[in-house]
Design an enzyme around this catalytic site. Structure first.
Site, PDB file in Angstrom:
ATOM      1  N   HIS A 148      54.929 -80.588  -6.340  1.00 20.68           N
ATOM      2  CA  HIS A 148      55.216 -80.613  -7.781  1.00 20.68           C
ATOM      3  C   HIS A 148      56.709 -80.860  -7.947  1.00 20.68           C
ATOM      4  O   HIS A 148      57.539 -80.235  -7.268  1.00 20.68           O
ATOM      5  CB  HIS A 148      54.799 -79.283  -8.414  1.00 20.68           C
ATOM      6  CG  HIS A 148      55.374 -79.081  -9.771  1.00 20.68           C
ATOM      7  ND1 HIS A 148      55.270 -80.023 -10.759  1.00 20.68           N
ATOM      8  CD2 HIS A 148      56.071 -78.051 -10.311  1.00 20.68           C
ATOM      9  CE1 HIS A 148      55.888 -79.588 -11.851  1.00 20.68           C
ATOM     10  NE2 HIS A 148      56.384 -78.387 -11.600  1.00 20.68           N
ATOM     11  N   CYS A 170      51.921 -76.222 -14.328  1.00 20.00           N
ATOM     12  CA  CYS A 170      52.384 -77.231 -13.367  1.00 20.00           C
ATOM     13  C   CYS A 170      51.464 -77.361 -12.152  1.00 20.00           C
ATOM     14  O   CYS A 170      51.540 -78.342 -11.418  1.00 20.00           O
ATOM     15  CB  CYS A 170      53.813 -76.921 -12.924  1.00 20.00           C
ATOM     16  SG  CYS A 170      54.970 -76.862 -14.290  1.00 20.00           S
ATOM     17  N   ASN A 176      60.808 -82.842 -14.728  1.00 21.29           N
ATOM     18  CA  ASN A 176      59.592 -82.079 -14.419  1.00 21.29           C
ATOM     19  C   ASN A 176      58.526 -82.446 -15.463  1.00 21.29           C
ATOM     20  O   ASN A 176      58.651 -82.084 -16.630  1.00 21.29           O
ATOM     21  CB  ASN A 176      59.934 -80.584 -14.469  1.00 21.29           C
ATOM     22  CG  ASN A 176      58.746 -79.695 -14.189  1.00 21.29           C
ATOM     23  OD1 ASN A 176      57.599 -80.142 -14.168  1.00 21.29           O
ATOM     24  ND2 ASN A 176      59.018 -78.421 -13.988  1.00 21.29           N
TER      25      ASN A 176
HETATM   26  N1  ACO Z   1      74.138 -77.020 -18.401  1.00 24.22           N
HETATM   27  C1  ACO Z   1      75.240 -76.304 -18.100  1.00 24.22           C
HETATM   28  N2  ACO Z   1      75.199 -74.979 -17.836  1.00 24.22           N
HETATM   29  C2  ACO Z   1      74.000 -74.383 -17.866  1.00 24.22           C
HETATM   30  C3  ACO Z   1      72.818 -75.087 -18.166  1.00 24.22           C
HETATM   31  C4  ACO Z   1      72.924 -76.463 -18.441  1.00 24.22           C
HETATM   32  N3  ACO Z   1      71.851 -77.227 -18.736  1.00 24.22           N
HETATM   33  N4  ACO Z   1      71.780 -74.226 -18.121  1.00 24.22           N
HETATM   34  C5  ACO Z   1      72.281 -73.024 -17.797  1.00 24.22           C
HETATM   35  N5  ACO Z   1      73.614 -73.125 -17.645  1.00 24.22           N
HETATM   36  C6  ACO Z   1      74.568 -72.088 -17.310  1.00 24.22           C
HETATM   37  C7  ACO Z   1      74.059 -70.696 -17.616  1.00 24.22           C
HETATM   38  O1  ACO Z   1      74.254 -70.375 -18.970  1.00 24.22           O
HETATM   39  C8  ACO Z   1      74.910 -69.849 -16.694  1.00 24.22           C
HETATM   40  O2  ACO Z   1      76.167 -69.671 -17.298  1.00 24.22           O
HETATM   41  P1  ACO Z   1      76.933 -68.270 -17.162  1.00 24.22           P
HETATM   42  O3  ACO Z   1      77.174 -68.088 -15.698  1.00 24.22           O
HETATM   43  O4  ACO Z   1      78.167 -68.494 -17.954  1.00 24.22           O
HETATM   44  O5  ACO Z   1      76.001 -67.243 -17.723  1.00 24.22           O
HETATM   45  C9  ACO Z   1      75.110 -70.752 -15.487  1.00 24.22           C
HETATM   46  O6  ACO Z   1      74.786 -72.089 -15.911  1.00 24.22           O
HETATM   47  C10 ACO Z   1      74.260 -70.384 -14.323  1.00 24.22           C
HETATM   48  O7  ACO Z   1      72.937 -70.164 -14.813  1.00 24.22           O
HETATM   49  P2  ACO Z   1      71.764 -69.879 -13.840  1.00 24.22           P
HETATM   50  O8  ACO Z   1      70.472 -69.773 -14.601  1.00 24.22           O
HETATM   51  O9  ACO Z   1      72.125 -68.756 -12.924  1.00 24.22           O
HETATM   52  O10 ACO Z   1      71.795 -71.241 -13.011  1.00 24.22           O
HETATM   53  P3  ACO Z   1      71.011 -71.586 -11.719  1.00 24.22           P
HETATM   54  O11 ACO Z   1      71.962 -72.011 -10.678  1.00 24.22           O
HETATM   55  O12 ACO Z   1      70.006 -70.536 -11.363  1.00 24.22           O
HETATM   56  O13 ACO Z   1      70.222 -72.878 -12.164  1.00 24.22           O
HETATM   57  C11 ACO Z   1      68.007 -73.476 -12.844  1.00 24.22           C
HETATM   58  C12 ACO Z   1      69.289 -72.800 -13.250  1.00 24.22           C
HETATM   59  C13 ACO Z   1      68.287 -74.942 -12.541  1.00 24.22           C
HETATM   60  C14 ACO Z   1      66.999 -73.384 -13.969  1.00 24.22           C
HETATM   61  C15 ACO Z   1      67.493 -72.740 -11.578  1.00 24.22           C
HETATM   62  O14 ACO Z   1      67.354 -71.364 -11.813  1.00 24.22           O
HETATM   63  C16 ACO Z   1      66.223 -73.263 -11.101  1.00 24.22           C
HETATM   64  O15 ACO Z   1      66.188 -74.308 -10.495  1.00 24.22           O
HETATM   65  N6  ACO Z   1      65.109 -72.534 -11.346  1.00 24.22           N
HETATM   66  C17 ACO Z   1      63.811 -72.975 -11.049  1.00 24.22           C
HETATM   67  C18 ACO Z   1      63.168 -73.161 -12.309  1.00 24.22           C
HETATM   68  C19 ACO Z   1      62.553 -74.509 -12.481  1.00 24.22           C
HETATM   69  O16 ACO Z   1      62.734 -75.458 -11.769  1.00 24.22           O
HETATM   70  N7  ACO Z   1      61.774 -74.525 -13.504  1.00 24.22           N
HETATM   71  C20 ACO Z   1      61.029 -75.666 -13.828  1.00 24.22           C
HETATM   72  C21 ACO Z   1      59.803 -75.234 -14.462  1.00 24.22           C
HETATM   73  S1  ACO Z   1      58.924 -74.160 -13.443  1.00 24.22           S
HETATM   74  C22 ACO Z   1      57.973 -75.070 -12.502  1.00 24.22           C
HETATM   75  O17 ACO Z   1      57.741 -76.205 -12.731  1.00 24.22           O
HETATM   76  C23 ACO Z   1      57.440 -74.375 -11.349  1.00 24.22           C
END
Ligand code: ACO
Length: 319
Positions: free
Chosen positions: A246, A113, A276
């Site tokens: 980004h 990215c 993304n």
């Molecule tokens: N829909 C519904 N529920 C979901 C989904 C979905 N698509 N994905 C995960 N969940 C659930 C999980 O299973 C978990 O359930 P549980 O509590 O029963 O185990 C719950 O939601 C919470 O999961 P978390 O991973 O803790 O959710 P979080 O609030 O951290 O959000 C996310 C996840 C959006 C990925 C977050 O961690 C984030 O924004 N991370 C940054 C990563 C990112 O943006 N990556 C992009 C690529 S990297 C880059 O470009 C730099």
């Protein structure tokens, strides 16, 4: 003093749109969960017949048109991509052929990215060193091909697209400074770890991610690199007219802006309509903000990105 300057921007998004509601029918998710956790509403998906070089070609044509440059005038092509057409030749060489030119150096940059930041910084150095006059710098991605569409934690995050800029020699800035970093010890928190062996895919070819770790790391290093830019150039955060981050996640973008004390009115956010798009996200956002007139001559524009590797970096531009 020799500088490089962006004289044209372009973007391309494939026709097919996949909404959060479409995803509700594919995995156990909801529009509300995706919007509130990521800011994404829809993403574009490339047709089976489209390759990263095709998306790049469309974006490059737009950038060349905006810059008034013909393919024959380009003497350097750098493509940032994590999803190349094939293992080799590079997507840059394939793009060069599709543009109908030959002879100039053409190569890919792989910094996930942060790829566009790496590519732009490299092209800037080529131009400043007097080794080329007009560079085409592209970020192009088809992440839909490396996503596990049964994994709701990753498949809702990404989209396909390409963005491009034409960078040319100038006696005025232009690009003021570029800052690149990497820390390979974090390679496992965001990866597509598969490979090929004996003609067969080996290991998991799809994107895997520790979302929370990525989130924290991204906010930390993006804040650090912005301060690095400010200190090196003797600027205050109030001197930045536009931040073009980004487009990974609106919460990463908002957290970074808040930590920096930068109002969201100065931040370009386009991920609601695109998801993304990895290396394509920064040039796509730049293109939108240039075309809608937000970015004006003389303004300070700061591009910043973070991605797998881990890699991160920033480029400061006087527009
Ligand atoms: N829909 C519904 N529920 C979901 C989904 C979905 N698509 N994905 C995960 N969940 C659930 C999980 O299973 C978990 O359930 P549980 O509590 O029963 O185990 C719950 O939601 C919470 O999961 P978390 O991973 O803790 O959710 P979080 O609030 O951290 O959000 C996310 C996840 C959006 C990925 C977050 O961690 C984030 O924004 N991370 C940054 C990563 C990112 O943006 N990556 C992009 C690529 S990297 C880059 O470009 C730099």
């Amino acid at each position: 003093m020799m500088y490089s300057k962006i004289i044209g921007t372009g973007g391309y998004l494939p026709e097919k749109i996949l909404t959060n509601h479409d995803l509700e029918r594919m995995v156990n998710t909801s529009d509300e969960w995706i919007r509130s956790r990521t800011g994404i509403v829809q993403r574009h998906i490339a047709a089976d017949s489209e390759m990263a070089s095709d998306l790049a070609l469309n974006a490059s044509r737009e950038a060349m048109k905006a810059g008034g440059i013909s393919p024959a005038e380009i003497d350097l092509i750098i493509v940032a991509t994590t999803t190349p057409d094939m293992i080799f030749p590079s997507t840059a060489c394939i793009l060069q052929n599709k543009l109908g030119v030959k002879g100039c150096p053409a190569f890919d940059v792989q910094a996930v990215c942060s790829g566009f930041i790496y590519a732009l910084a490299t092209a800037d150095l080529y131009i400043r060193a007097g080794r080329c006059r007009t560079a085409l710098v592209v970020g192009t991605e088809i992440y839909s091909r490396i996503l596990d569409w049964t994994d709701r934690s990753t498949c809702v995050l990404f989209g396909d697209g390409a963005g491009a800029v034409i960078l040319t020699r100038s006696d005025q800035p232009g690009i003021i400074s570029s800052h690149l970093h990497a820390d390979g010890s974090y390679s496992s928190i965001l990866a597509a770890p598969g490979n090929f062996c004996g003609g067969k895919a080996q290991g998991n070819p799809f994107v895997v991610m520790e979302g929370n770790t990525v989130f924290k790391f991204a906010v930390k290093v993006l804040e650090e690199v912005v301060y690095e830019v400010l200190v090196e150039n003797n600027l205050q955060i109030s001197d930045i007219d536009w931040l073009i981050p980004h487009q990974a996640n609106i919460r990463i973008i908002c957290s970074t802006a808040k930590k920096l004390g930068l109002p969201m009115e100065k931040v370009v956010a386009t991920l609601d309509g695109q998801g993304n798009t990895s290396a394509a996200s920064i040039p796509l956002a730049l293109d939108i903000a240039v075309r809608d007139g937000r970015i004006k001559t003389g303004q300070n524009v700061l591009l910043e990105g973070v991605g797998g590797g881990f890699t991160w970096g920033a480029v400061l531009i006087r527009w």
